[in-house]
Design an enzyme around this catalytic site. Structure first.
Site, PDB file in Angstrom:
ATOM      1  N   GLY A  10       0.815  -1.209   0.000  1.00 21.69           N
ATOM      2  CA  GLY A  10       0.000   0.000   0.000  1.00 21.69           C
ATOM      3  C   GLY A  10       0.844   1.252   0.000  1.00 21.69           C
ATOM      4  N   GLN A  11       0.181   2.406  -0.027  1.00 13.55           N
ATOM      5  CA  GLN A  11       0.946   3.651  -0.136  1.00 13.55           C
ATOM      6  C   GLN A  11       1.754   3.942   1.132  1.00 13.55           C
ATOM      7  OE1 GLN A  11      -1.560   7.032  -0.957  1.00 13.55           O
ATOM      8  NE2 GLN A  11      -3.094   6.486   0.546  1.00 13.55           N
ATOM      9  N   VAL A  12       1.241   3.586   2.305  1.00 14.06           N
ATOM     10  CA  VAL A  12       2.036   3.711   3.528  1.00 14.06           C
ATOM     11  C   VAL A  12       2.983   2.525   3.662  1.00 14.06           C
ATOM     12  CG1 VAL A  12       1.981   3.920   6.034  1.00 14.06           C
ATOM     13  CG2 VAL A  12       0.217   5.049   4.668  1.00 14.06           C
ATOM     14  N   ALA A  63      -5.440  -2.366   5.132  1.00 14.89           N
ATOM     15  CA  ALA A  63      -6.808  -1.960   5.480  1.00 14.89           C
ATOM     16  C   ALA A  63      -7.688  -2.034   4.251  1.00 14.89           C
ATOM     17  CB  ALA A  63      -6.827  -0.537   6.042  1.00 14.89           C
ATOM     18  N   THR A  65      -9.949   0.246   2.397  1.00 20.39           N
ATOM     19  CA  THR A  65     -10.025   1.713   2.394  1.00 20.39           C
ATOM     20  C   THR A  65     -11.018   2.283   1.383  1.00 20.39           C
ATOM     21  OG1 THR A  65      -8.151   1.822   0.852  1.00 20.39           O
ATOM     22  CG2 THR A  65      -7.651   1.974   3.214  1.00 20.39           C
ATOM     23  N   THR A 104      -7.889   5.807  11.769  1.00 22.81           N
ATOM     24  CA  THR A 104      -8.392   6.893  10.933  1.00 22.81           C
ATOM     25  C   THR A 104      -9.203   7.929  11.697  1.00 22.81           C
ATOM     26  OG1 THR A 104      -9.889   7.354   9.054  1.00 22.81           O
ATOM     27  CG2 THR A 104     -10.394   5.448  10.398  1.00 22.81           C
ATOM     28  N   TYR A 128     -17.063   2.142   6.922  1.00 20.84           N
ATOM     29  CA  TYR A 128     -15.602   2.177   6.994  1.00 20.84           C
ATOM     30  C   TYR A 128     -15.143   2.629   8.376  1.00 20.84           C
ATOM     31  CZ  TYR A 128     -10.882   4.049   6.463  1.00 20.84           C
ATOM     32  OH  TYR A 128      -9.554   4.346   6.644  1.00 20.84           O
ATOM     33  N   LYS A 132     -13.128   0.400  11.249  1.00 18.73           N
ATOM     34  CA  LYS A 132     -11.823   0.797  11.790  1.00 18.73           C
ATOM     35  C   LYS A 132     -11.875   0.948  13.308  1.00 18.73           C
ATOM     36  CE  LYS A 132      -8.507   1.707   9.849  1.00 18.73           C
ATOM     37  NZ  LYS A 132      -7.334   0.839   9.531  1.00 18.73           N
ATOM     38  N   TRP A 153      -6.654  11.840   5.642  1.00 19.30           N
ATOM     39  CA  TRP A 153      -6.431  12.453   4.324  1.00 19.30           C
ATOM     40  C   TRP A 153      -5.073  12.036   3.740  1.00 19.30           C
ATOM     41  CZ3 TRP A 153      -8.775  17.935   3.398  1.00 19.30           C
ATOM     42  CH2 TRP A 153     -10.090  17.984   3.894  1.00 19.30           C
TER      43      TRP A 153
END
Length: 296
Positions: A10-12, A63, A65, A104, A128, A132, A153
């Site tokens: 993922g991006q993280v 996650a 998302t 989140t 969502y 979480k 964000w």
């Protein structure tokens, strides 16, 4: 001894692959698992994988998302966002590992006039957010040695969809856009989240608990979009967009309700680490510079 990173693609997660390797002297080598290596819908697979690896630290960057899709895929959202983190926490407890988990701003209702504290009452508006929050509860119920990091964000160089990449794509295709101006938050670069989690890993033993982290400063989605286009043009990224019109949430209905005010109070983590987060505009510029290098 090792570090287990879940959600590595993922991006993280991709940013964490680059930062967590620095922890090798403390925790051992990094084992990075994506969806292909670990199916998080299989709770037995989670238990057996953690048991086989015997990590000292687990970092969960995985996650579900798809905020709007979750309204019609409730079971899957809860499987990935609640049951899987709970299974990771249980497995961590069994091998005496610590767990770091990303949550989140959507656990809050967004009905506030000042930044949300970690101790404020949660009241998610969407499936969502509910899933979480359930993940947070599942972790706390079985594992003391954990850090839950709520953020908001999120955008980054890696991964498929995020607001910055969407705006760049639409900005090349259209001369005019409408972007929501009555939702307020703090745009946050995945790179900064990864670095913060890596720093917090040294604190999980003595300062476990829930923390808020975003880049500093606030913006509406409209202000964020305008800034993206300004910074992109300064870097020579060609754009067709000429006008970005502010619109209301009511003008852009979505299946899931969004919290109108998502600003998180991040003083607790700043005090623990000894420094404030970079301003969101500063991090946006750096992200776009890296993005240009990646796509060139």
């Amino acid at each position: 001894m090792s570090i287990l990173l879940v959600g590595a693609q993922g991006q993280v997660g991709q940013e964490l692959q680059q930062t967590l390797v620095r922890l090798a002297p403390t925790y051992g080598p990094l084992v990075a698992l994506g969806r292909a290596q670990l199916d998080l819908t299989d709770l037995d697979a989670i238990a057996s994988k953690v048991s086989a690896i015997q990590p000292a630290l687990i970092v969960n960057a995985a996650a579900y998302t798809a905020v709007d899709k979750a309204e019609s895929e409730r079971a899957l959202a809860f499987k990935l966002n609640a049951e899987a983190p709970g299974a990771l926490a249980k497995a961590a407890a069994e091998c005496n590992a610590a767990l770091m988990h990303i949550s989140t701003d959507y656990v809050f209702s967004g009905q506030a006039a000042s930044p949300w504290l970690e101790t404020d009452e949660t009241n998610p508006l969407s499936v969502y957010g509910q899933s979480k929050l359930a993940g947070e509860v599942a972790i706390r119920s079985v594992l003391a040695q954990h850090i839950i990091l709520r953020t908001a964000w999120v955008y980054g160089v890696y991964g498929k969809g995020n607001f910055v990449k969407t705006m760049l794509r639409l900005g090349k295709e259209r001369s005019q856009l409408g972007v929501v101006a009555d939702q307020i938050g703090s745009p946050t670069w995945a790179y900064d989240i990864a670095h913060t989690l890596t720093q917090l890993s040294e604190k999980v033993e003595h300062s476990p608990g829930t923390y808020h982290f975003t880049n500093s400063g606030t913006a509406s989605w409209h202000e964020f979009a305008v800034a993206i286009f300004e910074e992109a043009r300064s870097l020579g990224i060609p754009l067709a967009v000429e006008t970005v019109n502010p619109i209301t949430t009511a003008d852009y209905p979505t299946p899931a309700k969004r919290p109108p005010y998502s600003v998180l109070n991040c003083q607790k983590v700043a005090n623990l680490l000894g420094h404030d987060a970079p301003n969101w505009r500063q991090s946006l510029k750096k992200m776009l510079q890296q993005y240009m290098q990646v796509i060139s």
